[in-house]
Design a protein around this motif. Structure first.
Motif, PDB file in Angstrom:
ATOM      1  N   LYS A 113      66.952  59.826   8.189  1.00 34.89           N
ATOM      2  CA  LYS A 113      67.580  59.394   9.441  1.00 34.89           C
ATOM      3  C   LYS A 113      66.747  58.323  10.139  1.00 34.89           C
ATOM      4  N   LYS A 114      67.370  57.656  11.089  1.00 35.14           N
ATOM      5  CA  LYS A 114      66.749  56.580  11.861  1.00 35.14           C
ATOM      6  C   LYS A 114      65.594  57.143  12.703  1.00 35.14           C
ATOM      7  N   LEU A 115      64.483  56.411  12.740  1.00 33.61           N
ATOM      8  CA  LEU A 115      63.321  56.823  13.527  1.00 33.61           C
ATOM      9  C   LEU A 115      63.555  56.558  15.011  1.00 33.61           C
ATOM     10  N   ILE A 116      62.756  57.213  15.842  1.00 29.50           N
ATOM     11  CA  ILE A 116      62.878  57.076  17.299  1.00 29.50           C
ATOM     12  C   ILE A 116      61.618  56.413  17.863  1.00 29.50           C
ATOM     13  N   SER A 117      61.753  55.839  19.046  1.00 25.47           N
ATOM     14  CA  SER A 117      60.599  55.224  19.724  1.00 25.47           C
ATOM     15  C   SER A 117      59.891  56.222  20.614  1.00 25.47           C
ATOM     16  N   ASP A 118      60.667  57.172  21.138  1.00 24.61           N
ATOM     17  CA  ASP A 118      60.114  58.152  22.069  1.00 24.61           C
ATOM     18  C   ASP A 118      60.971  59.414  22.039  1.00 24.61           C
ATOM     19  N   ILE A 119      60.340  60.560  22.142  1.00 25.24           N
ATOM     20  CA  ILE A 119      61.058  61.836  22.114  1.00 25.24           C
ATOM     21  C   ILE A 119      62.031  61.957  23.289  1.00 25.24           C
ATOM     22  N   ASN A 120      61.777  61.215  24.359  1.00 27.20           N
ATOM     23  CA  ASN A 120      62.626  61.309  25.547  1.00 27.20           C
ATOM     24  C   ASN A 120      63.723  60.250  25.611  1.00 27.20           C
ATOM     25  N   GLU A 121      63.858  59.447  24.564  1.00 29.39           N
ATOM     26  CA  GLU A 121      64.940  58.459  24.575  1.00 29.39           C
ATOM     27  C   GLU A 121      66.280  59.181  24.463  1.00 29.39           C
ATOM     28  N   GLN A 122      67.346  58.463  24.690  1.00 34.43           N
ATOM     29  CA  GLN A 122      68.673  59.072  24.757  1.00 34.43           C
ATOM     30  C   GLN A 122      69.437  59.063  23.437  1.00 34.43           C
ATOM     31  N   SER A 123      68.771  58.759  22.333  1.00 35.65           N
ATOM     32  CA  SER A 123      69.465  58.753  21.044  1.00 35.65           C
ATOM     33  C   SER A 123      69.768  60.186  20.596  1.00 35.65           C
ATOM     34  N   THR A 124      70.757  60.324  19.743  1.00 37.70           N
ATOM     35  CA  THR A 124      71.107  61.635  19.191  1.00 37.70           C
ATOM     36  C   THR A 124      69.925  62.222  18.425  1.00 37.70           C
ATOM     37  N   GLU A 125      69.217  61.377  17.684  1.00 35.43           N
ATOM     38  CA  GLU A 125      68.064  61.840  16.906  1.00 35.43           C
ATOM     39  C   GLU A 125      66.980  62.415  17.817  1.00 35.43           C
ATOM     40  N   ALA A 126      66.652  61.704  18.892  1.00 35.07           N
ATOM     41  CA  ALA A 126      65.610  62.169  19.814  1.00 35.07           C
ATOM     42  C   ALA A 126      66.039  63.461  20.516  1.00 35.07           C
ATOM     43  N   LYS A 127      67.271  63.507  20.967  1.00 29.72           N
ATOM     44  CA  LYS A 127      67.759  64.714  21.650  1.00 29.72           C
ATOM     45  C   LYS A 127      67.735  65.926  20.717  1.00 29.72           C
ATOM     46  N   THR A 128      68.108  65.740  19.465  1.00 26.80           N
ATOM     47  CA  THR A 128      68.119  66.837  18.498  1.00 26.80           C
ATOM     48  C   THR A 128      66.698  67.293  18.190  1.00 26.80           C
ATOM     49  N   CYS A 129      65.799  66.336  17.996  1.00 24.41           N
ATOM     50  CA  CYS A 129      64.395  66.697  17.749  1.00 24.41           C
ATOM     51  C   CYS A 129      63.807  67.443  18.949  1.00 24.41           C
ATOM     52  N   LYS A 130      64.081  66.948  20.131  1.00 19.64           N
ATOM     53  CA  LYS A 130      63.543  67.582  21.342  1.00 19.64           C
ATOM     54  C   LYS A 130      64.072  69.007  21.489  1.00 19.64           C
ATOM     55  N   LEU A 131      65.320  69.207  21.150  1.00 21.88           N
ATOM     56  CA  LEU A 131      65.934  70.528  21.232  1.00 21.88           C
ATOM     57  C   LEU A 131      65.226  71.533  20.321  1.00 21.88           C
ATOM     58  N   HIS A 132      64.810  71.094  19.144  1.00 24.20           N
ATOM     59  CA  HIS A 132      64.269  72.009  18.129  1.00 24.20           C
ATOM     60  C   HIS A 132      62.748  72.021  17.994  1.00 24.20           C
ATOM     61  N   PHE A 133      62.052  71.014  18.507  1.00 23.46           N
ATOM     62  CA  PHE A 133      60.627  70.862  18.224  1.00 23.46           C
ATOM     63  C   PHE A 133      59.787  72.058  18.683  1.00 23.46           C
ATOM     64  N   ASP A 134      59.871  72.428  19.952  1.00 21.72           N
ATOM     65  CA  ASP A 134      59.013  73.499  20.473  1.00 21.72           C
ATOM     66  C   ASP A 134      59.225  74.813  19.728  1.00 21.72           C
ATOM     67  N   LEU A 135      60.478  75.143  19.452  1.00 21.80           N
ATOM     68  CA  LEU A 135      60.762  76.387  18.743  1.00 21.80           C
ATOM     69  C   LEU A 135      60.232  76.335  17.304  1.00 21.80           C
ATOM     70  N   ALA A 136      60.384  75.205  16.637  1.00 28.65           N
ATOM     71  CA  ALA A 136      59.871  75.071  15.271  1.00 28.65           C
ATOM     72  C   ALA A 136      58.354  75.232  15.264  1.00 28.65           C
ATOM     73  N   ARG A 137      57.665  74.571  16.187  1.00 23.84           N
ATOM     74  CA  ARG A 137      56.201  74.681  16.282  1.00 23.84           C
ATOM     75  C   ARG A 137      55.774  76.110  16.587  1.00 23.84           C
ATOM     76  N   ASP A 138      56.382  76.718  17.605  1.00 18.81           N
ATOM     77  CA  ASP A 138      55.990  78.071  18.020  1.00 18.81           C
ATOM     78  C   ASP A 138      56.301  79.117  16.952  1.00 18.81           C
ATOM     79  N   THR A 139      57.395  78.936  16.238  1.00 17.48           N
ATOM     80  CA  THR A 139      57.752  79.853  15.149  1.00 17.48           C
ATOM     81  C   THR A 139      56.705  79.789  14.044  1.00 17.48           C
ATOM     82  N   MET A 140      56.279  78.585  13.696  1.00 18.55           N
ATOM     83  CA  MET A 140      55.238  78.451  12.671  1.00 18.55           C
ATOM     84  C   MET A 140      53.924  79.051  13.145  1.00 18.55           C
TER      85      MET A 140
END
Length: 192
Positions: free
Chosen positions: A17-44
Motif C-alpha cells: 500500500k501507499k506510504l504515509i507522511s504522518d500518522i495523523n494525516e487524513q489518508s485512509t492508510e494513516a487512519k487505519t494504521c492509527k486505529l490499529h497501531f496501539d492495540l497491535a503494539r500492546d498485544t505483542m
C-alpha cells in the motif's frame, strides 16, 4: 530513528500500500494504521515477557477490598500490560514465588511493602529493538490488510510472516539477559 509513522510505513509496504507522511494525516492508510497501531503494539508486549519492556515499581497500597482472601490491596500501575511477579522482600532464589492476583485494576497479595515486576506499555518506538519493530510491522500489516486491501490472501501471508518474525524477536530477546543469581546463591549456600 524509528517512529510510529515509520513502523506504519513498514506495515503498509508489507502489504503493497501507499506510504504515509504522518500518522495523523487524513489518508485512509494513516487512519487505519492509527486505529490499529496501539492495540497491535500492546498485544505483542502483553503476549511475552520481553526483557526490554520489564519494569519494577513499588506498589501504592489502597484500602483492601478482598480482606477475605488477601492481606493487602495495591493499585495496578497504569502502564502495566502484564504482571510478572511480586518481588520477594528478600531474594533467596528465582524459585520463590509470592502469590498474587491481578484484577479490576488492583494487585492483591499478602506482602507489605510490595514491588511488582511487570511488562510496561512501551510508547517510545525509537527504543524498540529492531526485531520487535519488524515483528510489530508485520502484526500491524496483518491487522490492516483486510481494511486496506480486502484480500484474504494478503492478510494470511502477513499473518504467517508476523508469526515467524515474532518468534525470531522472542529468541533474540531471550538471549539478551543471563542471570547468575541462582547459581551464585547455590554456591554461597554450599560454602556455608
Amino acid at each position: 530513528m524509528s517512529s510510529v509513522t515509520s513502523i506504519c510505513n513498514l506495515a503498509l509496504s508489507n502489504i503493497g500500500k501507499k506510504l504515509i507522511s504522518d500518522i495523523n494525516e487524513q489518508s485512509t492508510e494513516a487512519k487505519t494504521c492509527k486505529l490499529h497501531f496501539d492495540l497491535a503494539r500492546d498485544t505483542m508486549l502483553q503476549g511475552y515477557e520481553w526483557e526490554f519492556a520489564k519494569s519494577i515499581v513499588d506498589l501504592a497500597e489502597v484500602a483492601n477490598t478482598r480482606a477475605d482472601r488477601w492481606e493487602r490491596t495495591y493499585t495496578r500501575p497504569t502502564n502495566c500490560l502484564k504482571p510478572i511477579r511480586i518481588v520477594p522482600e528478600v531474594y533467596v532464589s528465582d524459585d520463590i514465588e509470592v502469590p498474587y492476583a491481578a484484577t479490576e485494576g488492583f494487585i492483591f497479595c499478602n506482602q507489605s511493602p510490595a514491588k511488582l515486576e511487570f511488562i510496561r506499555r512501551f510508547e517510545d518506538p525509537s527504543r524498540l529493538p529492531p526485531l520487535f519493530q519488524d515483528a510489530l510491522s508485520w502484526a500491524l500489516a496483518a491487522k490492516i490488510a483486510i481494511p486496506l486491501t480486502s484480500d484474504q490472501s494478503t492478510r494470511k501471508d502477513a499473518y504467517q510472516i508476523a508469526t515467524s518474525t515474532l518468534e525470531a524477536a522472542k529468541v533474540a530477546d531471550a538471549n539478551e539477559n543471563y542471570s547468575t543469581w541462582a547459581e551464585n546463591s547455590a554456591l554461597i549456600n554450599a560454602r556455608g
